[in-house]
Design a protein around this motif. Structure first.
Motif, PDB file in Angstrom:
ATOM      1  N   LEU A  65      36.339  50.332  44.396  1.00 53.34           N
ATOM      2  CA  LEU A  65      35.691  49.320  44.073  1.00 53.34           C
ATOM      3  C   LEU A  65      35.540  48.961  42.538  1.00 53.34           C
ATOM      4  O   LEU A  65      35.686  47.925  42.115  1.00 53.34           O
ATOM      5  CB  LEU A  65      34.175  49.147  44.751  1.00 53.34           C
ATOM      6  N   GLN A  66      35.288  50.025  41.893  1.00 55.01           N
ATOM      7  CA  GLN A  66      35.309  49.938  40.184  1.00 55.01           C
ATOM      8  C   GLN A  66      36.816  49.510  39.709  1.00 55.01           C
ATOM      9  O   GLN A  66      36.555  48.778  38.872  1.00 55.01           O
ATOM     10  CB  GLN A  66      34.915  51.271  39.695  1.00 55.01           C
ATOM     11  N   SER A  67      37.694  49.887  40.304  1.00 52.35           N
ATOM     12  CA  SER A  67      39.070  49.127  39.814  1.00 52.35           C
ATOM     13  C   SER A  67      39.208  47.993  40.217  1.00 52.35           C
ATOM     14  O   SER A  67      39.768  47.184  39.710  1.00 52.35           O
ATOM     15  CB  SER A  67      40.154  50.326  40.522  1.00 52.35           C
ATOM     16  N   ARG A  71      39.926  44.642  37.748  1.00 52.84           N
ATOM     17  CA  ARG A  71      41.266  43.850  38.009  1.00 52.84           C
ATOM     18  C   ARG A  71      40.705  42.309  37.862  1.00 52.84           C
ATOM     19  O   ARG A  71      41.170  41.291  37.547  1.00 52.84           O
ATOM     20  CB  ARG A  71      41.632  44.144  39.046  1.00 52.84           C
ATOM     21  N   LEU A  72      39.471  42.123  38.798  1.00 53.15           N
ATOM     22  CA  LEU A  72      39.004  40.644  38.970  1.00 53.15           C
ATOM     23  C   LEU A  72      38.392  40.128  37.867  1.00 53.15           C
ATOM     24  O   LEU A  72      38.773  39.243  37.353  1.00 53.15           O
ATOM     25  CB  LEU A  72      38.031  40.816  39.784  1.00 53.15           C
ATOM     26  N   ARG A  73      37.933  41.122  36.916  1.00 53.70           N
ATOM     27  CA  ARG A  73      37.302  40.549  35.612  1.00 53.70           C
ATOM     28  C   ARG A  73      38.564  40.150  34.653  1.00 53.70           C
ATOM     29  O   ARG A  73      38.432  39.202  33.893  1.00 53.70           O
ATOM     30  CB  ARG A  73      36.506  41.759  34.817  1.00 53.70           C
ATOM     31  N   THR A  74      39.616  40.977  34.591  1.00 53.11           N
ATOM     32  CA  THR A  74      40.749  40.708  33.770  1.00 53.11           C
ATOM     33  C   THR A  74      41.418  39.371  34.463  1.00 53.11           C
ATOM     34  O   THR A  74      41.816  38.403  33.431  1.00 53.11           O
ATOM     35  CB  THR A  74      41.738  41.803  33.726  1.00 53.11           C
ATOM     36  N   GLN A  75      41.450  39.012  35.597  1.00 53.49           N
ATOM     37  CA  GLN A  75      41.794  37.861  36.182  1.00 53.49           C
ATOM     38  C   GLN A  75      41.238  36.792  36.210  1.00 53.49           C
ATOM     39  O   GLN A  75      41.672  35.953  35.718  1.00 53.49           O
ATOM     40  CB  GLN A  75      42.285  38.157  37.578  1.00 53.49           C
ATOM     41  N   ASN A  76      39.893  36.791  36.176  1.00 53.67           N
ATOM     42  CA  ASN A  76      38.974  35.849  35.663  1.00 53.67           C
ATOM     43  C   ASN A  76      39.069  35.350  34.353  1.00 53.67           C
ATOM     44  O   ASN A  76      39.137  34.309  34.006  1.00 53.67           O
ATOM     45  CB  ASN A  76      37.815  36.309  36.064  1.00 53.67           C
ATOM     46  N   ALA A  77      39.154  36.531  33.221  1.00 55.93           N
ATOM     47  CA  ALA A  77      39.452  36.218  31.913  1.00 55.93           C
ATOM     48  C   ALA A  77      40.538  35.281  31.753  1.00 55.93           C
ATOM     49  O   ALA A  77      40.696  34.217  31.026  1.00 55.93           O
ATOM     50  CB  ALA A  77      39.233  37.327  31.108  1.00 55.93           C
ATOM     51  N   GLU A  78      41.790  35.658  32.541  1.00 59.21           N
ATOM     52  CA  GLU A  78      42.867  35.008  32.186  1.00 59.21           C
ATOM     53  C   GLU A  78      43.041  33.602  32.808  1.00 59.21           C
ATOM     54  O   GLU A  78      43.449  32.483  32.132  1.00 59.21           O
ATOM     55  CB  GLU A  78      44.352  35.919  32.879  1.00 59.21           C
ATOM     56  N   LEU A  79      42.412  33.374  34.015  1.00 60.96           N
ATOM     57  CA  LEU A  79      42.128  32.194  34.675  1.00 60.96           C
ATOM     58  C   LEU A  79      41.333  31.201  33.759  1.00 60.96           C
ATOM     59  O   LEU A  79      41.591  30.129  34.032  1.00 60.96           O
ATOM     60  CB  LEU A  79      41.581  32.193  36.161  1.00 60.96           C
TER      61      LEU A  79
END
Length: 92
Positions: A65-67, A71-79
């Motif tokens: 869950l931490q990973s 991953r979702l934070r990085t994807q959210n920043a890119e989006l």
């Protein structure tokens, strides 16, 4: 004669458990079995292999869950970056 009268008043029919614990022998044995079985059951729950497997599984799941959060934070920043770039382009 006096000693015989004293011994007649004493009830020798009681078992040791009735004398000292106030329980009949069968009730005492049943209670002992229930207490021992409960102790073994609780010991298995707390220290058994099943609880260890559950703990290790939960630790692995927490790492997953931490990973996934990272991953979702990085994807959210890119989006978000892409969204604001597209919004800036469409505003012109």
């Amino acid at each position: 004669m006096r000693d015989e009268e004293l011994y007649e008043g004493i009830d020798d029919t009681q078992s040791l458990t009735q004398k000292y614990l106030g329980l009949s022998l069968t009730k005492f044995l049943m209670l002992l079995i229930v207490v021992l079985a409960s102790g073994v059951y609780i010991g298995i729950l707390l220290y058994g292999t099943n609880s260890l497997e559950v703990l290790l599984g939960l630790q692995d799941y927490e790492e997953y869950l931490q990973s996934e959060i990272n991953r979702l934070r990085t994807q959210n920043a890119e989006l978000q970056k892409e969204y604001f770039e597209l919004k800036e382009i469409s505003a012109k």
